[in-house]
Design a protein around this motif. Structure first.
Motif, PDB file in Angstrom:
ATOM      1  N   ALA A 237      46.586  31.553  56.531  1.00 37.19           N
ATOM      2  CA  ALA A 237      47.767  32.236  56.011  1.00 37.19           C
ATOM      3  C   ALA A 237      47.638  32.515  54.514  1.00 37.19           C
ATOM      4  N   ILE A 238      47.175  31.521  53.747  1.00 38.22           N
ATOM      5  CA  ILE A 238      47.045  31.707  52.297  1.00 38.22           C
ATOM      6  C   ILE A 238      46.048  32.812  51.988  1.00 38.22           C
ATOM      7  N   VAL A 239      44.892  32.780  52.639  1.00 35.20           N
ATOM      8  CA  VAL A 239      43.853  33.781  52.366  1.00 35.20           C
ATOM      9  C   VAL A 239      44.301  35.165  52.835  1.00 35.20           C
ATOM     10  N   ALA A 240      44.902  35.245  54.020  1.00 37.50           N
ATOM     11  CA  ALA A 240      45.296  36.544  54.573  1.00 37.50           C
ATOM     12  C   ALA A 240      46.364  37.229  53.727  1.00 37.50           C
ATOM     13  N   VAL A 241      47.298  36.460  53.180  1.00 39.24           N
ATOM     14  CA  VAL A 241      48.398  37.048  52.417  1.00 39.24           C
ATOM     15  C   VAL A 241      48.038  37.210  50.945  1.00 39.24           C
ATOM     16  N   LEU A 242      47.369  36.223  50.377  1.00 40.44           N
ATOM     17  CA  LEU A 242      47.174  36.190  48.925  1.00 40.44           C
ATOM     18  C   LEU A 242      45.947  36.952  48.456  1.00 40.44           C
ATOM     19  N   SER A 243      44.871  36.944  49.222  1.00 36.49           N
ATOM     20  CA  SER A 243      43.623  37.552  48.751  1.00 36.49           C
ATOM     21  C   SER A 243      43.672  39.069  48.823  1.00 36.49           C
ATOM     22  N   VAL A 244      42.744  39.693  48.129  1.00 39.32           N
ATOM     23  CA  VAL A 244      42.606  41.148  48.158  1.00 39.32           C
ATOM     24  C   VAL A 244      41.951  41.552  49.474  1.00 39.32           C
ATOM     25  N   ASP A 245      42.614  42.407  50.232  1.00 41.51           N
ATOM     26  CA  ASP A 245      42.065  42.938  51.484  1.00 41.51           C
ATOM     27  C   ASP A 245      41.681  41.821  52.452  1.00 41.51           C
TER      28      ASP A 245
END
Length: 302
Positions: A237-245
């Motif tokens: 969830a953190i990577v999918a929402v927070l990261s670029v693309d």
């Protein structure tokens, strides 16, 4: 019980075991089966054996995600446990002794609530909050302060060498509160007489921490390390929402959960995504087993 204890026990276990088999074991078995096919969600799946696993060995994106999990496995448990232990020690043992009992620092009850607050927020909400914190302009919390002092903004989520560590910082911030409470509960069960005896022998607070608190909290630390390691294998969830693309820039923050989602729901490669899921399953299982084995030690009696 007149008819025997085994029918009695089996009668109580039948319903939960059936639910566990249907909703846990069966989906795992189905994932193993799908990973042996080239199913794309529409046509009938065709059996391809271990072809999907052979593709994994040559998939650079897969190995990039595994490498990121390696960094997470080292950084997330170490940093989170270190910070949580420090705060828990201050909140439970860091104050002065009153009536022979160690007390925490002043306001420790209030600090417990503050530290635990991130746990009541959904992970997606935390990711959205830190999008505002990391914004590369004046509206960002960090860069807004930097720009007011005439400094250049820092591109936390855009620069490949900073993006993963920025996400690790969010994961640590989100997790610390729970482990502060967990370690506080463990420290509260340690008899105060042990601390009092150690202080009478001239032990400083540093020695109290390393010679008394840590050995008596070893079982709790072991559990915390396993839980944080499993969290390091997720971080979806953190990577999918927070990261670029979703995993960018250029895969600099990608993890296996994100790659599984991308292959399944973007590219419709359900067989290949299931193979990644099986690989993630065995990586997580291996980590948990090795951690429990390597950190096993005799319990300290008190």
């Amino acid at each position: 019980m007149r008819h025997g204890k085994y029918p009695f026990v089996i009668g109580f276990l039948f319903a939960p075991v059936t639910l566990y088999v249907v909703f846990v074991i069966a989906p795992y078995a189905q994932a193993f089966q799908i990973s042996m096919t080239n199913w794309r969600g529409l046509s009938a799946p065709q059996w391809v054996g271990f072809d999907n696993y052979r593709r994994l060995l040559d998939d650079g994106r897969f190995w990039q995600a595994v490498q990121h999990h390696g960094v997470l496995l080292l950084a997330l448990p170490l940093i989170t446990i270190a910070i949580a232990l420090f705060f828990a020690f201050l909140l439970n043992v860091g104050g002065r002794s009153v009536g022979g009992q160690r007390q925490g620092v002043r306001g420790s009850k209030f600090y417990r609530v503050v530290f635990f607050f991130p746990q009541v927020l959904a992970v997606a909400i935390i990711a959205v909050l830190f999008q505002m914190v990391y914004r590369p302009n004046e509206s960002g919390l960090i860069n807004g302060v930097l720009m007011k002092f005439g400094l250049d903004p820092v591109l936390f989520l855009v620069r490949p060498n900073l993006a993963l560590w920025s996400i690790i910082a969010v994961l640590v911030w989100q997790a610390v509160g729970f482990y502060v409470v967990l370690f506080s509960a463990g420290m509260a069960s340690i008899p105060g007489e042990i601390y009092e005896a150690a202080e009478m022998d001239g032990a400083s607070k540093v020695m109290l921490f390393f010679r008394v608190t840590l050995p008596l909290l070893w079982d709790t630390l072991q559990v915390a390390w396993v839980y944080l390691g499993i969290a390091a294998f997720d971080a979806f969830a953190i990577v999918a929402v927070l990261s670029v693309d979703s995993g960018g820039p250029d895969g600099a923050t990608t993890v296996l959960a994100v790659e599984i989602y991308r292959n399944a729901f973007v590219y419709s490669k359900y067989g290949y995504a299931s193979a990644m899921g099986v690989a993630l399953f065995f990586l997580t299982l291996t980590f948990a087993a090795l951690t429990l084995r390597l950190t096993k030690r005799e319990s300290v009696e008190y």
